[in-house]
Write a protein that holds these residues in place. Sequence first.
Motif, short mmCIF file in Angstrom:
data_model
loop_
_atom_site.label_atom_id
_atom_site.label_comp_id
_atom_site.label_asym_id
_atom_site.label_seq_id
_atom_site.Cartn_x
_atom_site.Cartn_y
_atom_site.Cartn_z
N LEU A 1 0.27 -1.51 0.29
CA LEU A 1 0.21 -0.03 0.27
C LEU A 1 1.49 1.57 0.49
O LEU A 1 0.71 1.76 -0.81
N TYR A 2 2.04 1.49 0.99
CA TYR A 2 2.64 2.31 1.18
C TYR A 2 3.76 2.91 -0.63
O TYR A 2 3.63 3.50 -0.86
N ILE A 3 4.14 1.66 -1.29
CA ILE A 3 4.62 2.02 -2.08
C ILE A 3 3.90 2.88 -2.77
O ILE A 3 3.88 3.67 -4.17
N ARG A 4 1.93 2.24 -3.47
CA ARG A 4 1.62 2.60 -4.66
C ARG A 4 0.59 3.73 -4.11
O ARG A 4 0.43 4.73 -4.40
N ASP A 5 0.08 3.91 -2.59
CA ASP A 5 0.18 5.36 -2.10
C ASP A 5 0.65 5.26 -0.48
O ASP A 5 0.51 5.84 0.46
N ALA B 1 9.22 0.70 3.08
CA ALA B 1 8.82 1.89 2.32
C ALA B 1 9.19 3.51 2.07
O ALA B 1 9.28 4.50 2.02
N ARG B 2 10.91 3.09 3.08
CA ARG B 2 11.41 4.50 3.81
C ARG B 2 11.87 4.81 2.31
O ARG B 2 12.01 6.12 2.38
N HIS B 3 12.47 4.24 1.68
CA HIS B 3 12.45 4.98 0.38
C HIS B 3 11.69 6.11 -0.55
O HIS B 3 12.10 7.14 -1.01
N VAL B 4 10.09 5.89 -0.22
CA VAL B 4 9.42 6.51 -0.59
C VAL B 4 9.12 7.85 -0.30
O VAL B 4 8.60 8.70 -0.88
N MET B 5 9.94 7.70 0.55
CA MET B 5 10.17 9.24 1.51
C MET B 5 11.33 10.37 1.74
O MET B 5 11.35 10.13 1.92
N ASN B 6 10.67 10.90 -0.06
CA ASN B 6 11.82 11.27 0.01
C ASN B 6 11.46 13.11 0.01
O ASN B 6 10.50 13.80 0.41
N ASN B 7 12.19 13.49 -0.83
CA ASN B 7 11.93 15.21 -1.22
C ASN B 7 10.15 15.29 -1.59
O ASN B 7 9.61 16.34 -0.94
N ALA B 8 10.02 14.63 -2.73
CA ALA B 8 8.90 14.91 -2.86
C ALA B 8 7.65 14.56 -2.36
O ALA B 8 6.42 15.21 -2.04
N PHE B 9 8.12 14.01 -1.43
CA PHE B 9 6.85 13.22 -0.33
C PHE B 9 6.81 14.44 0.53
O PHE B 9 6.12 14.60 0.88
N ARG B 10 7.77 14.70 1.13
CA ARG B 10 8.35 15.76 1.89
C ARG B 10 7.63 17.03 1.43
O ARG B 10 6.44 18.28 2.31
#
Length: 754
Positions: A232-236, A267-276
């Motif tokens: 889920l976290y990767i998709r959304d 899913a740590r890698h998806v918490m990037n600059n775009a996520f922030r």
Amino acid sequence: EISACLVGSEMCIRDRLECRSLAGPKSACEALVHTLRMHMEPKAFFQAKQLEMRQRHQKYENTPYSLEPNCKESPGGLRDLQVVLWVAKAADLGQSWDELCQKGLVTPHEVKQIKTNEALLSHIRARLHSLAKRREDRLVFDVQTALAESFGLKAEVQSEASTARKARRASEALMKRYYWAAKAVKQLNQILMLNIQERIESKESGAPVPTKPINERFSEKAGMLEVVDESLYIRDPHAILETFLLYQTTLGVKGLSAKTLRGLYNARHVMNNAFRRDPANRAMFMRIVQQANGITHAFKLMNETSVLGRYVWVFRHTVGQMQHDLFHVYTVDQHIMMVLRNVRRFFIPEHSHEYPFCSELAASWDKPWLLYLAALFHDIAKGRGGDHSELGAEDVRIFARDHGLTQSEAELVEFLVAEHLTMSRIAQKEDLSDPDVIHAFAKRVGTERRLTALYLLTVADIRGTSPKVWNAWKGKLLEDLYRATRRVLGGAMADTGAEVEHRKREALANLALMALPHEAHKTLWTQLDVSYFMRHTADEIAWHTRHISKALAFHDTTEQLTVVRARQSPVGEGLQVLVYTNDQPDLFARTCGYFDASGFSILDAKVHTTHNGYALDTFQVVTSSEIGHYRELTAMVENELPMALNPNNPLPSPSKGRLSRRVKSFPVTPRVELQPDEKGQHWLLSVSASDRNGLLYRIARILAQHRINLQLAKVTTLGERVEDTFLISGPGLHVYREQAQLTNDLLAVLEESQ
């Protein structure tokens, strides 16, 4: 843990489920193993091991971030990995990490992480044994530097051309590696233990654990919040922060399930600059901060799952960051979590008995979340070089802009972060009876709203450093400063004469209740000036007057009068001691010498000389003796201190206190500052050094040798570091050579104490 079992000619060493054949036929050992498996109850064994692990974690304060952790037993230590394998073996789910992976209990990526961190912890433990030449699992301060150097780590030398980053010790680099490894182990332990528990319960019941849908993405499963799909976290990625909002707001949810924890871990890698930068995530984070309940638990869980450090990127640098200031007992991120918890407790009615005044102020505060943000950012720049208050204010200014705070909200939080050390410094180091001090602080604060917020944050901050740092006396100083400043901000002009008359009237009212003869106070009060009445409360004035007036009424003027009285301190901690005797140059030193030899620590001293040459001094002291012994301690001080003040007796030698291990490992560079006050009438002497028994007495002896008159002494003990402030006067202070000699003599004494 290890017992020897003899089976026929076979001897096995059994460590719970682990045994190895040492001698004799293997069939005997195999029979023992078979018998153990036949009698094993996986669910009971799991519950026992889980309880044992919780008790072990509580023993080590439920955190992997202790400054002197145990690499085997602390949370995130090797024992946490061993427990997983033991319960897995008991449930016949696998004998190794690879077997657990084959059975779907752990992913290949997680196995790789486990093996990497297990190897690091094992390597650290082996080197600890080698350095100590015995079994030693604790990373104590004494060995951290040597251990770091054995790994090839070196201290970073800060370049003169760049001050962007603070130089790091070799031990600091090692400990950061350890903390990150321990954090990963703790996370993986949670995931695996929950997975194994679910397998065991499903096997016993014959059916999967039922789930209750919350929305299309989450459900509740046995009191745990569970994602419907690990991907889920990767998709959304928006669902990442939603997890913690649901954790706060869903009734009955007490934690995150293994599937949810695994999903966050992967899913740590998806918490990037775009996520922030995503507006939806920013709005969700603010909803979490602004919730009425669950703040402390949500942020603690966000930190444990690495979400907080990846969303608030500057927070990431505080994780595992040690503090070498001898009074913080937590890493920076854990200290921040403690301060956040303390602020939150002010707003919870069930905790109002802890700090009633703070709870009273919090009850009328309209936006608690502003204080939560200030707590989150107040030390966020620690370890980056420069003034962490200024850098933290810049960080929170950017955060406020990005998260839509109004101008007034942003200015308040930025002010709190920038000034979070100011109130404690003024309360503990400056003369609060001086109207100029109060007016200057009031001008700096500006409004009563800011004052209240700063007071609440300051109390929470001091309490969050160490259980040993906070005491009732510091609480009184902060409250006195708050109340005095609030009066000024409320429009009350500082009328010294009116304040003195008010205190006199209140003291006389108290004396009337004590049946003191009419006008018996006049003999003493005619010898006192305004500064005495400004520095003492009405209760203290009445207490002094009662005892001294009685002594003066029966005093033979041909003899020296000495009055020593003690009582339990009005703040409820320690003793308050009154000394009234002929003034003499070494009086303060003699008093300090007695308290030092008797095991008392001086927190505060108010020194006053009357017009007729008598010293009227008041000391606030504490001791390690039991609280119930106040009566015995009072009698001891009143009987022994007068003899110690006899000028015909030589000054006692200072006691030789031992330095603590922390002081030896992280010595404080002695510092002495001497500067005149704004009026040029007195001098402010500031001393900073490592603490040890007898230090204040040594300082007092130097002041006596230089014939320095002491007006006020404030002693601040911060763990194993002291920061003492003295208001002094003397003719020699106006001569540069005398100033230099005094400073050098004090530095020599402080260096002896290192």
